[in-house]
Design an enzyme around this catalytic site. Structure first.
Site, mmCIF file in Angstrom:
data_model
loop_
_atom_site.group_PDB
_atom_site.id
_atom_site.type_symbol
_atom_site.label_atom_id
_atom_site.label_comp_id
_atom_site.label_asym_id
_atom_site.label_seq_id
_atom_site.Cartn_x
_atom_site.Cartn_y
_atom_site.Cartn_z
ATOM 1 N N ASP A 168 41.523 46.616 31.077
ATOM 2 C CA ASP A 168 42.611 46.061 31.892
ATOM 3 C C ASP A 168 43.671 47.104 32.249
ATOM 4 O OD1 ASP A 168 43.775 43.878 33.266
ATOM 5 O OD2 ASP A 168 45.181 43.532 31.626
ATOM 6 N N ASP A 193 40.655 49.632 35.816
ATOM 7 C CA ASP A 193 40.656 48.312 36.446
ATOM 8 C C ASP A 193 41.142 48.443 37.891
ATOM 9 O OD1 ASP A 193 40.436 45.629 36.894
ATOM 10 O OD2 ASP A 193 42.086 45.046 35.598
ATOM 11 N N ASP A 197 48.126 45.860 40.450
ATOM 12 C CA ASP A 197 47.967 44.415 40.227
ATOM 13 C C ASP A 197 49.340 43.767 40.285
ATOM 14 O OD1 ASP A 197 45.257 44.722 39.844
ATOM 15 O OD2 ASP A 197 45.201 43.556 37.984
ATOM 16 N N ARG A 248 39.560 45.271 48.242
ATOM 17 C CA ARG A 248 40.903 44.822 47.848
ATOM 18 C C ARG A 248 42.004 45.659 48.494
ATOM 19 N NH1 ARG A 248 40.428 42.804 41.502
ATOM 20 N NH2 ARG A 248 38.551 41.541 41.831
#
Length: 381
Positions: A168, A193, A197, A248
């Site tokens: 993560d 990751d 985020d 993304r």
């Protein structure tokens, strides 16, 4: 691109009476930005000096960055009212280190007196009212990443983050409940990751002039369908370069996201993905395909408090699609409500997407070799 059309774009979003907008930056021949292509480097640069870009005055003085972000992160002041902290050590912790500065509770404007790599043994947690200002030096963070947890008014400027390893581990992780964040002129790559985020109720965020490369899952906005509190998330991403990153750019759940004047090329799966209840306004971006041609993707998911699956919605205004790229916009969206940025902020700097803009974004995103401005206030005349 003629001047008349550019003038129309600059003023298409009206300001209230008695409000004077800051004029968009023009790259002129007398004061070109670092690494801007010039007449001696070949290529078609006839209009590059006329490209309008934001943040003309951001480097006038050290603290001119404060509250200058366009978009949702426009209120971020960072360490505007704090002392100047000089990072003098490249060690992970201890006196003069970046970590020591970031954990302080009081506002700080953090600058660097050294260049080099800081190897992080754990996430670098940044507390509220901090500016981490890499102008004037070349600082690379590796090993782990930056964490913005339950904080507000943070500016991260002109850093490199790469090689974050571990479960993560993102280059920059913004969660939970953080707000008024501006990430500007950072080069982000190769983390375990994601690169950025933004989840768990974090909002009022701008990402600008960043360079993303050598990575798979680039920017995630909204954690998963169970976190319905992510409906509050609002993010602006502009003048960024997604350079061969796989997907993304971003992927979005629940949030409202404004994308403008970004350059996304050679994605591996898709460029932008809309999932459950997201609203994406894609404006004057450049989507240049590699082997995969469809830029926009839709995924259906079920919010935790709903009975049926839903996807998100994308509005594409003035985007261009190159090298066989196809929008892939979902049909049957008549009557669907998608926000317009003017409902949330009054002005932003948007250019017609052209080859000249593409060249500028390749050269003027990510870490820049700029001089650190003097720490002084601008005197009113």
């Amino acid at each position: 691109m003629g001047n008349a059309h550019r003038h129309h774009l600059k003023h298409r979003f009206p300001l209230p009476q008695n409000t004077v907008p800051t004029p968009p930056h023009k790259y002129g021949t007398s004061h070109p930005p670092h690494n801007l292509p010039n007449q001696n480097q070949g290529g078609s640069n006839s209009n590059i000096n006329m490209i309008s870009l934001p943040y003309a005055n951001a480097d006038t003085t050290l603290r001119s960055l404060a509250a200058q972000a366009e978009g949702y992160g426009r209120f971020a002041i960072g360490g505007l009212h704090g002392s100047l902290y000089h990072v003098t050590s490249l060690l992970d912790d201890g006196p003069g280190s970046l970590r020591e500065a970031c954990r302080q509770k009081e506002p700080l404007w953090i600058v660097f007196e050294v260049s080099g790599t800081i190897h992080l043994s754990s996430y670098l947690s940044v507390s509220s009212y901090k500016t981490v200002d890499g102008r004037g030096q070349k600082i690379k963070l590796t090993g782990k990443g930056i964490k913005l947890k339950q904080c507000e008014h943070v500016i991260i400027c002109n850093l490199e983050v790469e090689g974050g390893r571990g479960h993560d581990v993102d280059a920059i992780q913004i969660k939970p409940n953080s707000k008024h964040i501006w990430i500007d002129r950072c080069t982000l790559s190769d983390c375990e990751d994601g690169l950025i985020d933004i989840t768990r109720g974090s909002t009022e965020i701008t990402i600008s002039r960043c360079h993303f490369h050598n990575h798979d899952k680039t920017i995630l906005i909204g954690s998963d369908p169970s976190h319905v509190d992510d409906r509050c998330i609002k993010v602006t991403i502009h003048h960024c370069f997604f350079n061969g990153t796989r997907q993304r750019h971003p992927r979005v759940r629940f949030a409202k996201v404004h994308l403008y004047n970004n350059y996304s090329r050679n994605w591996g799966i898709y460029a932008v993905c809309a999932s459950v209840e997201s609203q994406i306004f894609s404006q004057h971006n450049i989507y240049e395909a590699g082997q995969k041609k469809v830029a926009f993707k839709y995924l259906h998911e079920k919010a935790a408090d709903k009975d049926a699956e839903a996807t998100g919605h994308i509005i594409s205004e003035g985007d261009i699609f190159l090298n066989g790229a196809q929008p892939g916009l979902m049909t049957g969206n008549v009557g669907v409500k998608v926000f317009h940025p003017s409902e949330h902020y009054l002005a932003w700097t948007v250019e017609t997407p052209t080859d000249d803009l593409k060249q500028v974004l390749q050269h003027c995103t990510g870490w820049q070799s700029v001089t650190r401005p003097a720490d002084q206030t601008i005197c009113a005349e």
